[in-house]
Enzyme design. Structure first.
Site, PDB file in Angstrom:
ATOM      1  N   ASP A  93       0.841  -1.209   0.000  1.00 35.37           N
ATOM      2  CA  ASP A  93       0.000   0.000   0.000  1.00 35.37           C
ATOM      3  C   ASP A  93       0.874   1.256   0.000  1.00 35.37           C
ATOM      4  OD1 ASP A  93       0.898  -0.135   2.597  1.00 35.37           O
ATOM      5  OD2 ASP A  93      -1.084  -0.050   3.521  1.00 35.37           O
ATOM      6  N   SER A  94       2.199   1.064   0.051  1.00 37.15           N
ATOM      7  CA  SER A  94       3.112   2.191  -0.139  1.00 37.15           C
ATOM      8  C   SER A  94       2.922   2.811  -1.519  1.00 37.15           C
ATOM      9  CB  SER A  94       4.572   1.744   0.035  1.00 37.15           C
ATOM     10  OG  SER A  94       4.869   0.647  -0.805  1.00 37.15           O
ATOM     11  N   ASP A 121      -1.150  -6.059   0.080  1.00 42.43           N
ATOM     12  CA  ASP A 121      -1.622  -5.434   1.320  1.00 42.43           C
ATOM     13  C   ASP A 121      -3.133  -5.294   1.347  1.00 42.43           C
ATOM     14  OD1 ASP A 121       0.330  -4.701   3.248  1.00 42.43           O
ATOM     15  OD2 ASP A 121       1.139  -3.192   1.878  1.00 42.43           O
ATOM     16  N   LYS A 157      -1.457  -9.275   3.214  1.00 45.93           N
ATOM     17  CA  LYS A 157      -0.716  -8.756   4.380  1.00 45.93           C
ATOM     18  C   LYS A 157      -1.629  -7.826   5.149  1.00 45.93           C
ATOM     19  CE  LYS A 157       3.044  -5.898   4.007  1.00 45.93           C
ATOM     20  NZ  LYS A 157       2.566  -4.675   4.711  1.00 45.93           N
ATOM     21  N   GLU A 184      -1.770  -5.262   8.693  1.00 43.42           N
ATOM     22  CA  GLU A 184      -0.957  -4.576   9.697  1.00 43.42           C
ATOM     23  C   GLU A 184      -1.591  -4.676  11.085  1.00 43.42           C
ATOM     24  OE1 GLU A 184       0.111  -0.551   8.726  1.00 43.42           O
ATOM     25  OE2 GLU A 184       0.814  -1.102   6.723  1.00 43.42           O
ATOM     26  N   GLU A 219       8.901  -4.290  10.762  1.00 44.49           N
ATOM     27  CA  GLU A 219       9.391  -3.026  10.191  1.00 44.49           C
ATOM     28  C   GLU A 219       9.916  -2.113  11.298  1.00 44.49           C
ATOM     29  OE1 GLU A 219       6.751  -1.146   7.394  1.00 44.49           O
ATOM     30  OE2 GLU A 219       7.968   0.681   7.300  1.00 44.49           O
TER      31      GLU A 219
HETATM   32  O1  KIV Z   1       3.580  -1.130   1.611  1.00 47.74           O
HETATM   33  C1  KIV Z   1       4.750  -1.578   1.591  1.00 47.74           C
HETATM   34  O2  KIV Z   1       5.517  -1.394   0.643  1.00 47.74           O
HETATM   35  C2  KIV Z   1       5.175  -2.348   2.756  1.00 47.74           C
HETATM   36  C3  KIV Z   1       6.630  -2.681   2.874  1.00 47.74           C
HETATM   37  C4  KIV Z   1       7.419  -1.479   3.139  1.00 47.74           C
HETATM   38  C5  KIV Z   1       6.859  -3.745   3.901  1.00 47.74           C
HETATM   39  O3  KIV Z   1       4.372  -2.674   3.597  1.00 47.74           O
END
Ligand code: KIV
Length: 280
Positions: free
Chosen positions: A51-52, A90, A119, A121, A189
């Site tokens: 989600d980055s 994510d 994934k 969080e 992280e």
């Molecule tokens: O969203 C992302 O890219 C991440 C990584 C930095 C682990 O969660």
């Protein structure tokens, strides 16, 4: 239909076998078909549709605006551009918090798009309950502890997490609870190296670090960070692999080789128990 004809991606069992054979895992966060293919040719084991993308692709200051629709779109792009690496995506902010059923509906969209794992969080009891709900319904889950960017307004900044005995024990307890709920993988992280090593020893699941030192089973970086595309200041765990390489593919290969050899991250690219609170 013959299953033998299908191109075979790495599975979680394959990644577990690699780790049992003593090979560290290289994961990369990517958002598009071209980078996914390049990463795979360079030997990356797992592609994270992170989600980055809200920051790197869309230009937002945080990951919070990443929508499920955008995650599905970018997951499809990454899946189309690759054939071998395991793909995980994510669950974005707002897509899973309301209820375990909401989380399942969102996860199903990502799995339909071709992700093999989602994934999520956090380590609060309701997240643990959601992980149990998902894994009971055949959704492989990667947990994510430490600096969880979706909680940025609560955390008050991009800070190292799990420093001090109390905070470390809380994180280790959460890691055990998530593993017991069925999570098969855990991203750590921005936590002190010693804590990541302790959690890796205590839980029987794959651990992947980013700013967590070299003692996890694998590492993850954002592709654009290791290609030096993101502007400084960069966090200390980011190494510009392109600076020494002749091409983007050679840079990713250098990352994979450094992860496998245990030469990335170094001590100065990791955090200790020191007093520097910012994840810089
Ligand atoms: O969203 C992302 O890219 C991440 C990584 C930095 C682990 O969660």
């Amino acid at each position: 239909m013959s299953h033998a004809a299908l191109p075979r991606r790495l599975s979680l069992a394959d990644l577990r076998r690699q780790v049992q054979a003593g090979q560290r895992l290289a994961m990369l966060a990517v958002y598009d078909a071209t980078t996914a293919g390049l990463a795979e040719r360079a030997g990356v084991d797992a592609l994270l549709v992170g989600d980055s993308l809200a920051q790197t692709v869309q230009g937002h200051p945080t990951t919070l605006p990443a929508s499920l629709k955008a995650m599905v779109y970018h997951t499809r792009c990454v899946v189309r551009g690759s054939t071998r690496a395991l793909v995980l995506a994510d669950l974005p902010f707002g897509s899973f918090e309301a209820s375990p059923a909401a989380a399942f509906a969102a996860a199903a969209r990502l799995l339909e798009a071709g992700a093999q794992m989602v994934k999520i969080e956090g380590g609060a009891p309701w997240v643990v309950e959601t992980v149990a709900f998902l894994t009971a319904r055949h959704v492989p889950v990667c947990a994510h502890l430490g600096l969880t960017p979706q909680a940025i307004h609560e955390l008050g900044g991009y800070r190292v997490q799990g420093r001090g005995a109390g905070a470390a024990t809380r994180l280790a307890d959460q890691a055990r609870a998530l593993a017991a709920a069925g999570a098969a993988m855990l991203v750590l992280e921005c936590v002190p190296r010693a804590l990541a090593a302790r959690i890796t020893a205590e839980v029987d699941i794959l651990t992947i670090g980013i700013g967590a030192g070299p003692d996890t089973h694998g590492q993850v970086l954002v592709a654009w960070d290791l290609l030096g595309l993101t502007p400084p200041p960069r966090p200390r765990f980011v190494r510009d692999f392109l600076a020494q390489a002749g091409s983007a593919e050679a840079a990713v290969r250098a990352y994979v080789e450094a992860v496998r050899a245990g030469t990335f991250p170094t001590a100065v690219e990791s955090y200790g128990e020191g007093a520097d609170p910012a994840a810089g």
